[in-house]
Design a protein around this motif. Structure first.
Motif, mmCIF file in Angstrom:
data_model
loop_
_atom_site.group_PDB
_atom_site.id
_atom_site.type_symbol
_atom_site.label_atom_id
_atom_site.label_comp_id
_atom_site.label_asym_id
_atom_site.label_seq_id
_atom_site.Cartn_x
_atom_site.Cartn_y
_atom_site.Cartn_z
ATOM 1 N N SER A 77 0.720 -1.308 -0.068
ATOM 2 C CA SER A 77 -0.089 -0.074 0.289
ATOM 3 C C SER A 77 0.875 1.249 0.125
ATOM 4 C CB SER A 77 -0.903 -0.013 1.087
ATOM 5 O OG SER A 77 -1.699 -1.056 1.182
ATOM 6 N N PHE A 78 1.832 1.271 0.836
ATOM 7 C CA PHE A 78 2.677 2.251 0.825
ATOM 8 C C PHE A 78 3.663 2.437 -0.145
ATOM 9 C CE2 PHE A 78 1.729 2.447 5.542
ATOM 10 C CZ PHE A 78 1.007 3.865 5.644
ATOM 11 N N GLY A 79 3.985 1.490 -0.733
ATOM 12 C CA GLY A 79 5.040 1.467 -1.904
ATOM 13 C C GLY A 79 4.279 1.851 -3.050
ATOM 14 N N THR A 80 2.877 1.637 -3.301
ATOM 15 C CA THR A 80 2.024 2.251 -4.148
ATOM 16 C C THR A 80 1.830 3.917 -4.289
ATOM 17 O OG1 THR A 80 0.896 -0.013 -4.730
ATOM 18 C CG2 THR A 80 -0.129 1.994 -5.314
ATOM 19 N N ALA A 81 1.690 4.081 -3.054
ATOM 20 C CA ALA A 81 1.428 5.664 -2.579
ATOM 21 C C ALA A 81 2.734 6.405 -3.109
ATOM 22 C CB ALA A 81 0.852 5.657 -1.168
ATOM 23 N N THR A 82 3.876 5.912 -2.687
ATOM 24 C CA THR A 82 4.960 6.621 -2.967
ATOM 25 C C THR A 82 5.404 6.775 -4.470
ATOM 26 O OG1 THR A 82 6.487 4.732 -2.689
ATOM 27 C CG2 THR A 82 6.192 5.965 -0.558
#
Length: 294
Positions: free
Chosen positions: A26-31
């Motif tokens: 999730s955070f990887g996608t957001a960054t």
């Protein structure tokens, strides 16, 4: 010609970026939605936070370190982080990458120390007999250090080149604080099984097992925190907005899913948002940001 220090910094940044890819989709996608000037800085913040979090959540213990050795390892990481921020160098690539970000964005001891204080709390609580329970005050202090300060670190990255008046900065800091708290409280609910069974910690202060009423109260609090964060998203620089909005909306969707299952189910499995739904949420967040006039 690139200097040796610059080359090392670039290598350190690439190494740190692998941490988020390995631990958080999730955070990887957001960054990936962040503008290039922010993307790597946020990844280096995540990398240091994740390394410390894994240390206190069992990796060091699994490697055979005694409780006192785990304390010493965390203390060394804290000291090395401060040393690297002060000097601009660490032989540890994750710490070095974070220090470059901290020096660029003005991240100092006011945010670094509360984070490490919360990590130290985890080590101390892990040695309590039975399940370590956090009352309201302990919960608030822990969440500030483990999550709110991370949101504030990211905010300093986003606004480092901005000229902000006091009111706008205060509103953004409140939103970053609330978003970090919301993320952490959601994770406490979705990680109930692991936290109670493996780590023997009760971050939500339930006297026995979490009741439906208690679960509903936490859901309501999370939704208020997310709403506070959402209300100031348009004050962020445009090249940070889609990523933050995506992360907030992903956690809102996760909150909705948690609200639809009984507390007993939360002790059996970790709730997640399916990948196709994540893709739709991210697309909506990008489209919403594109429509904004400023």
């Amino acid at each position: 010609m690139t200097s040796a220090l610059e080359h090392f910094g670039e290598v350190a940044a690439r190494a740190a970026a692998q941490v988020i890819l390995g631990y958080s989709t999730s955070f990887g996608t957001a960054t990936r939605l962040l503008g290039p000037r922010h993307r790597q800085h946020v990844r280096t913040i995540y990398a240091l936070v994740r390394v410390a979090d894994e240390l206190v959540d069992g990796v060091a213990a699994e490697a055979g370190l005694s409780p006192s050795e785990q304390d010493a390892a965390l203390a060394r990481l804290r000291e090395e982080t401060h040393r690297a921020v002060a000097t601009g160098y660490s032989p540890d690539v994750v710490v070095h990458a974070f220090a470059r970000t901290a020096r660029t964005a003005g991240i100092g001891a006011d945010l670094i120390d509360p984070f490490f204080d919360s990590m130290r709390t985890d080590l101390a609580r892990s040695r309590e007999t039975g399940i370590a329970t956090f009352d309201a005050a302990a919960h608030e202090a822990y969440v500030y250090g483990s999550a709110a300060v991370v949101g504030l670190m990211c905010l300093r990255v986003f606004v480092r080149d901005e000229r902000l008046d006091a009111d706008r900065l205060a509103r953004l800091e409140h939103g970053a604080h609330q978003l970090g708290c919301a993320f952490q409280n959601v994770n406490f609910l979705r990680d109930l099984a692991d936290d109670t069974e493996r780590l023997r910690r009760d971050y939500l202060g339930s006297s026995t097992r979490l009741t439906r009423r208690e679960r509903d109260a936490w859901i309501a609090q999370i939704r208020r925190q997310l709403a506070d964060a959402e209300s100031v998203l348009e004050l962020l620089p445009r090249d940070a907005r889609a990523a933050v909005r995506s992360a907030a909306w992903l956690f809102a969707a996760l909150t909705d899913r948690i609200a639809r299952v009984g507390p007993a189910e939360l002790y059996r499995r970790r709730i997640r948002v399916p990948d196709p739904e994540k893709a739709v949420i991210v697309a909506r967040a990008v489209a919403r940001t594109a429509r904004e006039r400023r």
